[in-house]
Enzyme design. Structure first.
Site, PDB file in Angstrom:
ATOM      1  CG  ASP A 106      -2.494   1.029   1.290  1.00  0.00           C
ATOM      2  OD1 ASP A 106      -2.853   0.242   0.926  1.00  0.00           O
ATOM      3  OD2 ASP A 106      -1.446   2.182   1.414  1.00  0.00           O
TER       4      ASP A 106
ATOM      5  CG  ASN B 205      -4.413  -1.538  -6.412  1.00  0.00           C
ATOM      6  OD1 ASN B 205      -5.391  -1.482  -5.376  1.00  0.00           O
ATOM      7  ND2 ASN B 205      -4.710  -3.011  -6.960  1.00  0.00           N
ATOM      8  CE1 TYR B 206       0.141   1.769  -8.746  1.00  0.00           C
ATOM      9  CE2 TYR B 206      -0.033   3.506 -10.648  1.00  0.00           C
ATOM     10  CZ  TYR B 206       0.237   2.098 -10.792  1.00  0.00           C
ATOM     11  OH  TYR B 206       0.460   1.421 -11.409  1.00  0.00           O
TER      12      TYR B 206
HETATM   13  P1  FDA Z   1      -1.174  -4.821   1.476  1.00  0.00           P
HETATM   14  O1  FDA Z   1      -1.090  -5.382   2.489  1.00  0.00           O
HETATM   15  O2  FDA Z   1      -0.626  -3.190   1.586  1.00  0.00           O
HETATM   16  O3  FDA Z   1      -2.497  -4.239   1.384  1.00  0.00           O
HETATM   17  C1  FDA Z   1      -3.096  -2.668   0.576  1.00  0.00           C
HETATM   18  C2  FDA Z   1      -4.369  -2.851   0.890  1.00  0.00           C
HETATM   19  O4  FDA Z   1      -5.669  -4.014   0.729  1.00  0.00           O
HETATM   20  C3  FDA Z   1      -4.755  -2.343   2.154  1.00  0.00           C
HETATM   21  O5  FDA Z   1      -5.974  -1.031   2.434  1.00  0.00           O
HETATM   22  C4  FDA Z   1      -4.594  -3.508   2.693  1.00  0.00           C
HETATM   23  O6  FDA Z   1      -5.382  -3.526   4.182  1.00  0.00           O
HETATM   24  C5  FDA Z   1      -5.831  -4.359   1.757  1.00  0.00           C
HETATM   25  N1  FDA Z   1      -6.133  -6.203   1.839  1.00  0.00           N
HETATM   26  C6  FDA Z   1      -4.292  -6.632   1.727  1.00  0.00           C
HETATM   27  N2  FDA Z   1      -5.025  -7.830   1.240  1.00  0.00           N
HETATM   28  C7  FDA Z   1      -6.225  -7.795   1.714  1.00  0.00           C
HETATM   29  C8  FDA Z   1      -7.259  -8.771   1.806  1.00  0.00           C
HETATM   30  N3  FDA Z   1      -7.238 -10.055   1.514  1.00  0.00           N
HETATM   31  N4  FDA Z   1      -8.736  -8.828   2.029  1.00  0.00           N
HETATM   32  C9  FDA Z   1      -9.115  -7.338   1.732  1.00  0.00           C
HETATM   33  N5  FDA Z   1      -8.106  -6.628   1.956  1.00  0.00           N
HETATM   34  C10 FDA Z   1      -7.052  -6.329   2.306  1.00  0.00           C
HETATM   35  N6  FDA Z   1      -0.847  -2.627  -9.043  1.00  0.00           N
HETATM   36  C11 FDA Z   1      -0.916  -2.664 -10.471  1.00  0.00           C
HETATM   37  O7  FDA Z   1      -2.161  -2.749 -10.897  1.00  0.00           O
HETATM   38  N7  FDA Z   1       0.218  -3.386 -10.959  1.00  0.00           N
HETATM   39  C12 FDA Z   1       1.140  -3.319 -10.887  1.00  0.00           C
HETATM   40  O8  FDA Z   1       2.370  -3.480 -11.233  1.00  0.00           O
HETATM   41  C13 FDA Z   1       1.554  -2.960  -9.567  1.00  0.00           C
HETATM   42  N8  FDA Z   1       3.208  -2.842  -9.132  1.00  0.00           N
HETATM   43  C14 FDA Z   1       3.266  -2.457  -8.334  1.00  0.00           C
HETATM   44  C15 FDA Z   1       4.889  -2.214  -7.982  1.00  0.00           C
HETATM   45  C16 FDA Z   1       5.137  -2.139  -6.131  1.00  0.00           C
HETATM   46  C17 FDA Z   1       6.594  -1.446  -5.934  1.00  0.00           C
HETATM   47  C18 FDA Z   1       5.020  -1.281  -5.668  1.00  0.00           C
HETATM   48  C19 FDA Z   1       4.926  -0.659  -4.087  1.00  0.00           C
HETATM   49  C20 FDA Z   1       2.882  -1.129  -5.909  1.00  0.00           C
HETATM   50  C21 FDA Z   1       2.388  -1.878  -7.001  1.00  0.00           C
HETATM   51  N9  FDA Z   1       1.161  -1.603  -7.397  1.00  0.00           N
HETATM   52  C22 FDA Z   1       0.656  -2.149  -8.776  1.00  0.00           C
HETATM   53  C23 FDA Z   1       0.207  -0.867  -6.692  1.00  0.00           C
HETATM   54  C24 FDA Z   1      -0.280  -2.601  -5.910  1.00  0.00           C
HETATM   55  O9  FDA Z   1      -1.850  -2.366  -6.384  1.00  0.00           O
HETATM   56  C25 FDA Z   1      -1.601  -1.587  -4.691  1.00  0.00           C
HETATM   57  O10 FDA Z   1      -0.215  -1.554  -3.335  1.00  0.00           O
HETATM   58  C26 FDA Z   1      -1.772  -3.496  -3.742  1.00  0.00           C
HETATM   59  O11 FDA Z   1      -3.063  -2.344  -3.063  1.00  0.00           O
HETATM   60  C27 FDA Z   1      -0.841  -4.121  -2.848  1.00  0.00           C
HETATM   61  O12 FDA Z   1      -1.396  -4.984  -2.088  1.00  0.00           O
HETATM   62  P2  FDA Z   1      -0.767  -5.753  -0.977  1.00  0.00           P
HETATM   63  O13 FDA Z   1      -1.769  -6.701  -0.619  1.00  0.00           O
HETATM   64  O14 FDA Z   1       0.636  -6.245  -1.696  1.00  0.00           O
HETATM   65  O15 FDA Z   1      -0.155  -4.483   0.082  1.00  0.00           O
END
Ligand code: FDA
Length: 542
Positions: free
Chosen positions: A121, A482-483
């Site tokens: 995030d 997601n950004y």
């Molecule tokens: P994280 O765990 O931080 O969760 C993000 C949000 O979703 C939070 O609000 C969290 O509480 C909630 N959440 C997580 N898991 C959940 C679940 N199981 N149920 C309900 N809620 C949940 N995007 C994209 O579309 N294409 C891309 O190529 C990229 N590339 C990219 C590269 C890098 C380096 C970063 C830092 C980010 C991206 N992103 C991206 C953005 C990415 O899609 C976005 O940050 C997502 O929310 C990340 O998901 P995570 O589970 O990793 O994050």
């Protein structure tokens, strides 16, 4: 079940001793209604049907593994500071009933829950909160079952995009899935907000290809698509994370990919006509290229040979087909780019995911490395472009690159069109479809964590975003959820807000779908248990 992640796991007998003398156990015995932390732990051990093991995946601030676990998946170092708010407890369930117990017990003991899958995030909302909270970290729920016969897979939310690609590639050379470019992104957050990648023009978003899911609601009950109903199933495919419940797994439709695809990256500087090339690209990348072809551009600054800073453009291409066909398409629609056979490499689709992750040459196992992405400080924002930006305006934009220090500003232009333009705005909550030429990701990233540098970079991004307003979508100025960007509006510190207030940011992310998201939220979580600074609010109960 994937192997449980337990940092430096002590032997089980040692763990048992550790547990008996640990603060959890003491808290478990001594908890009272005035002690939410103790009450939470007491409830947790009472509620989990696999109670024997939940103690092994429950970490409070006195646990020696707490800090390393907290920091493990934090991507944005801006939020990994001693002063950042810390969770009272982190739980990393190894079974769904344990995750259900975390939800029930957080609620019962008055603690907020932040769900974390991959920790990417942009604003740190999966591991920060202004009120006492618990992190439900799904990193141990990452089982992936690929069914080649019917081209589907079940993916647990703690999996990363890279793990998903690897598991698909293990079973088939002719199946793929449209998910993120960066392999370390967690499926939980990625799918919850949409999820785009290099085959989006052919197949849409990750969220467009979800056919079932399992979600824990605010009462701790587990539902599948049938029992959650179509409204909630609609909302969780792009309506943003941490709003409707905890999605523990997703069933996805895999998509056909050719056994051989072609990739290329070419660099063009201003001296090599980059301005005219970027200008021309805007007319063809979304609207003329076949859906099989995605060409994105990364713009960044560098020190020129004359000592002045200049701008350079990387044109990165994935073609779902052979080099001969790609060259034929480019020579008829974008000959100015001067793409040659030497610029192109053929490989399998799964290898192309390594290529675009910057992991070329590494074995496919690198996709399984949850830490392959270098952690940095960053502040990013997003925009959508509907009308081509003129060459004169592009030159004005480049001036920002020459003023900022090298690498301080990066723009990634991701073409839309193709399948993205065919899917209606309201099929899922993600509304950015027909009419968009491309999405811009504005990036500033840095490695010096001092307050001065951080303030300077955040301010640079704020000013640049203001400047870009003239060239991008308006009313609303659209953004990709997601950004995550809290500058465009946020709920109160505890995540509470009104419909009107939340509309400010909500309509930018979801356009007209925001109202339906509010209705679904009101129906499934009227007390707003799942909330954060940009979660969808419920309407007040009459
Ligand atoms: P994280 O765990 O931080 O969760 C993000 C949000 O979703 C939070 O609000 C969290 O509480 C909630 N959440 C997580 N898991 C959940 C679940 N199981 N149920 C309900 N809620 C949940 N995007 C994209 O579309 N294409 C891309 O190529 C990229 N590339 C990219 C590269 C890098 C380096 C970063 C830092 C980010 C991206 N992103 C991206 C953005 C990415 O899609 C976005 O940050 C997502 O929310 C990340 O998901 P995570 O589970 O990793 O994050």
């Amino acid at each position: 079940m994937a192997m449980a992640f337990i940092p430096s796991l002590p032997s089980s007998s040692f763990l048992a001793i550790l547990f008996i003398f640990s603060p959890y156990y003491l808290a478990y015995c001594a908890s009272s209604g005035n002690d939410p932390h103790g009450a939470f732990l007491k409830c947790l051990y009472r509620n989990s049907t696999t109670a024997g093991s939940i103690s092994q995946v429950t970490y409070d601030q006195t646990n020696y593994m707490y800090s390393s676990l907290l920091d493990l998946s934090i991507q944005n170092l801006r939020f990994q500071t001693p002063n950042a708010p810390k969770p009272l407890v982190i739980v990393t369930p190894v079974a769904v009933d344990q995750a259900q117990a975390v939800v029930r017990c957080s609620r019962e003991s008055g603690l907020q829950v932040r769900v974390r899958s991959g920790g990417h995030d942009y604003e740190g909302l999966s591991y920060l909160s202004g009120v006492p909270f618990v992190i439900l970290d799904l990193l141990n729920l990452r089982k992936i079952t690929v069914n080649v016969e019917n081209a589907t897979a079940w993916v647990e939310s703690g999996s990363t995009a890279g793990e998903l690609y690897y598991r698909i590639g293990e079973k088939s050379n002719s199946l793929g899935f449209p998910a993120g470019v960066c392999p370390t992104v967690g499926v939980g957050g990625l799918f919850s907000g949409g999820g785009y990648g290099m085959i989006m023009r052919k197949y849409g978003l990750s969220a467009d290809n979800i056919i079932d899911a399992r979600i824990i609601d605010a009462d701790g009950k587990l539902h599948d698509r049938e029992s959650m109903g179509e409204d909630l199933f609609w909302a969780i495919r792009g309506g943003g994370g941490n709003t409707f419940g905890v999605v523990v797994s997703w069933r996805i439709s895999l998509v056909p990919v050719p056994e051989t695809v072609t990739v290329s990256t070419v660099l063009r500087t201003l001296d090599q006509n980059a301005t005219a090339l970027v200008h021309r690209w805007q007319y063809i990348a979304a609207n003329q290229f076949p859906d099989e072809l995605t060409m994105r551009i990364t713009l960044q600054s560098l020190d020129g040979t004359d000592g002045n800073r200049t701008m350079q453009a990387y044109f990165q291409t994935l073609y779902l087909g052979r080099t001969d066909d790609l060259l034929a398409v480019i020579s008829s629609s974008f000959p100015e780019l001067g793409l040659t056979r030497e610029d192109c490499t053929e490989m399998s689709w799964v290898n192309s995911t390594l290529y675009f992750a910057g992991l070329s040459g590494q074995p496919l196992e690198a996709l399984m490395n949850r830490s392959s992405n270098a952690k940095i400080y960053f502040k990013n924002k997003s925009d959508y472009v509907k009308e081509p930006i003129s060459e004169a305006a592009l030159e004005e934009i480049w001036k920002w690159f020459s003023r900022a220090e090298q690498g301080a500003l990066v723009m990634i232009l991701n073409p839309y069109g193709g399948r993205m333009g065919e899917i209606s705005e309201s099929v899922i909550p993600f509304p950015h479809r027909a009419g968009n030429l491309y999405k811009i990701q504005h990036i500033t990233a840095w490695t010096d964590g001092s307050a001065e540098v951080s303030a300077m970079r955040v301010s640079l991004m704020t000013q640049f975003y203001q400047f870009m307003g003239a060239y991008v979508s308006k009313s609303p100025r659209s953004a990709y959820v997601n950004y995550r960007d809290l500058d465009i509006g946020k709920n109160g510190d505890s995540g509470k807000t009104s419909y009107q207030h939340a509309s400010e940011w909500g309509k930018k992310y979801f356009h007209g779908n925001f109202d339906r998201l509010v209705k679904v939220k009101t129906a499934v979580d009227p007390t707003n248990f799942f909330r954060n600074e940009q979660s969808i609010p419920p309407l007040p109960l009459p």
